[in-house]
Design an enzyme around this catalytic site. Structure first.
Site, PDB file in Angstrom:
ATOM      1  N   ARG A  66       0.797  -1.221   0.000  1.00 44.30           N
ATOM      2  CA  ARG A  66       0.000   0.000   0.000  1.00 44.30           C
ATOM      3  C   ARG A  66       0.834   1.276   0.000  1.00 44.30           C
ATOM      4  NH1 ARG A  66      -2.670  -3.935   1.639  1.00 44.30           N
ATOM      5  NH2 ARG A  66      -0.722  -4.404   2.697  1.00 44.30           N
ATOM      6  N   THR A  67       1.794   1.370   0.922  1.00 48.67           N
ATOM      7  CA  THR A  67       2.463   2.666   1.103  1.00 48.67           C
ATOM      8  C   THR A  67       3.271   3.029  -0.140  1.00 48.67           C
ATOM      9  OG1 THR A  67       2.580   2.113   3.436  1.00 48.67           O
ATOM     10  CG2 THR A  67       3.867   4.008   2.697  1.00 48.67           C
TER      11      THR A  67
ATOM     12  N   LYS B 211      26.066  -3.420   0.267  1.00 43.79           N
ATOM     13  CA  LYS B 211      27.538  -3.368   0.272  1.00 43.79           C
ATOM     14  C   LYS B 211      28.053  -2.553   1.461  1.00 43.79           C
ATOM     15  CE  LYS B 211      27.100  -2.652  -4.630  1.00 43.79           C
ATOM     16  NZ  LYS B 211      27.369  -1.581  -5.610  1.00 43.79           N
TER      17      LYS B 211
ATOM     18  N   HIS C 292       4.564   5.866  11.565  1.00 48.41           N
ATOM     19  CA  HIS C 292       4.097   5.768  10.177  1.00 48.41           C
ATOM     20  C   HIS C 292       3.149   6.962   9.975  1.00 48.41           C
ATOM     21  CE1 HIS C 292       3.035   4.192   6.366  1.00 48.41           C
ATOM     22  NE2 HIS C 292       2.723   2.952   6.677  1.00 48.41           N
TER      23      HIS C 292
HETATM   24  N1   CP Z   1      -0.440  -0.032   5.800  1.00 45.26           N
HETATM   25  C1   CP Z   1       0.776  -0.268   5.268  1.00 45.26           C
HETATM   26  O1   CP Z   1       1.764   0.358   5.657  1.00 45.26           O
HETATM   27  O2   CP Z   1       0.791  -1.230   4.309  1.00 45.26           O
HETATM   28  P1   CP Z   1       2.082  -1.709   3.509  1.00 45.26           P
HETATM   29  O3   CP Z   1       3.006  -2.372   4.517  1.00 45.26           O
HETATM   30  O4   CP Z   1       1.593  -2.640   2.464  1.00 45.26           O
HETATM   31  O5   CP Z   1       2.745  -0.489   2.948  1.00 45.26           O
END
Ligand code: CP
Length: 322
Positions: free
Chosen positions: A61-62, A91, A140
């Site tokens: 998603r992100t 590396k 997040h």
């Molecule tokens: N919600 C979210 O962060 O999904 P992803 O890990 O798929 O990016």
């Protein structure tokens, strides 16, 4: 110029309530313009601007919604989906050196990395804005913005509607691995700008970190903690479910102690407040049964879609296009 111009977005705590509301308003405008078919006009907004997405951890998603957002606004994308193995980090290149390189290649960088503090480290090195797409069990922030957008957009009937829900007075229950789940850390901090009741449901070993509890209670949120799913259901307007974060456990045995500890299914939803919105940042494992998917209360796929509008807003604001 908007106040997010040229800013790094590392913690949701860095954004004022006004700035959060400005992002949500801009996202709503983009959603409406897309619905009206204004694709050509939107495709001029970030023309000739470049986004680098650098992901050291998996993502669907992100990363893809950031890339979709940039493409919808006419920008271009440079992408490293498996930076741990396919970038020069394999590396031994440091985040600092990566930042000094990437600033020459892109106008804005979106990074996901397993270490708490890694987004700040990149931002300290790079001379272009850095957006934190998840730093380990830290934060997040862009997920919190799309979660707020979703909460506002989910009406009391459990369906996305035109009427925006007020955030003051909401009761939000968060369930699952609250220790390691970065989305609930950022969402809690974001919600604490409003007068909210928060119920945290987790096994004691996976409870919400004390610094997050202190942060939100310091801003006036009411917090109730429990290890019983039933405590999340009594009066919550929003039930926000998270998975047990397997990748943060040292052993599979340790993870298996908690896997499946909470399962929200249609029978559980039937015990909740009518119109409750069931949210999840996704991916899910087993904590929301698929029999919830057909209920109007199931907001999680709409929530994921909202990520595009919110990230369009954020990119255009950080790059000074609005
Ligand atoms: N919600 C979210 O962060 O999904 P992803 O890990 O798929 O990016």
């Amino acid at each position: 110029m908007n106040s997010l111009y040229n800013r790094d977005i590392i913690s949701i705590g860095d954004l004022s309530k006004d700035e959060i509301q400005a992002v949500l308003s801009q996202a709503a405008e983009y959603e409406q313009r897309l619905a009206r078919g204004e694709r050509h006009a939107l495709g001029q907004v970030l023309q000739n601007r470049l986004l680098a997405t650098v992901f050291y951890e998996p993502s669907t998603r992100t990363r893809l919604s950031f890339e979709s957002a940039m493409n919808r606004l006419g920008g271009r994308v440079l992408s490293v989906a498996e930076a741990k193995t396919s970038s020069s980090a394999a590396k031994g290149e440091t985040i600092y050196d990566s930042g000094r390189m990437l600033e020459g290649y892109a106008d804005v960088i979106v990074q996901r990395h397993p270490a708490i503090g890694s987004a700040r480290a990149l931002a300290d090195a790079a001379g272009v804005p850095v957006i934190n797409a998840g730093d380990g069990a830290g934060e997040h922030p862009t997920q919190a913005l799309l979660d707020l957008y979703t909460i506002q957009r989910e009406g009391a009937g459990g369906m996305q509607g035109a009427q925006l829900r007020a955030l003051d007075g909401l009761h939000v229950a968060m369930i699952g691995d609250l220790k390691n789940g970065r989305t609930v850390h950022s969402l809690s901090k974001a919600l604490s700008h409003w007068k909210v009741d928060l119920t945290y449901v987790a096994p004691p070993e996976l409870a919400m970190p004390r610094d997050v509890v202190s942060f939100v209670t310091g801003r006036g949120a009411t917090v109730h903690e429990s290890d019983k799913l039933s405590d999340a259901l009594q009066s919550a307007d929003i039930v926000y479910v998270t998975r047990i974060q397997q990748e943060r456990f040292n052993t599979v045995e340790e993870y298996m102690k908690y896997k499946g500890v909470y399962v929200v299914n249609a029978a559980v939803v039937a015990q909740a407040k009518p119109g409750v919105a069931i949210m999840h940042p996704l991916p899910r494992v087993d904590e929301i049964a698929t029999d919830v998917d057909q209920l109007p209360n199931a907001a999680y796929f709409r929530q994921a879609r909202n990520g595009v509008f919110v990230r369009m807003a954020l990119l255009s604001m950080v790059l000074g296009a609005v």
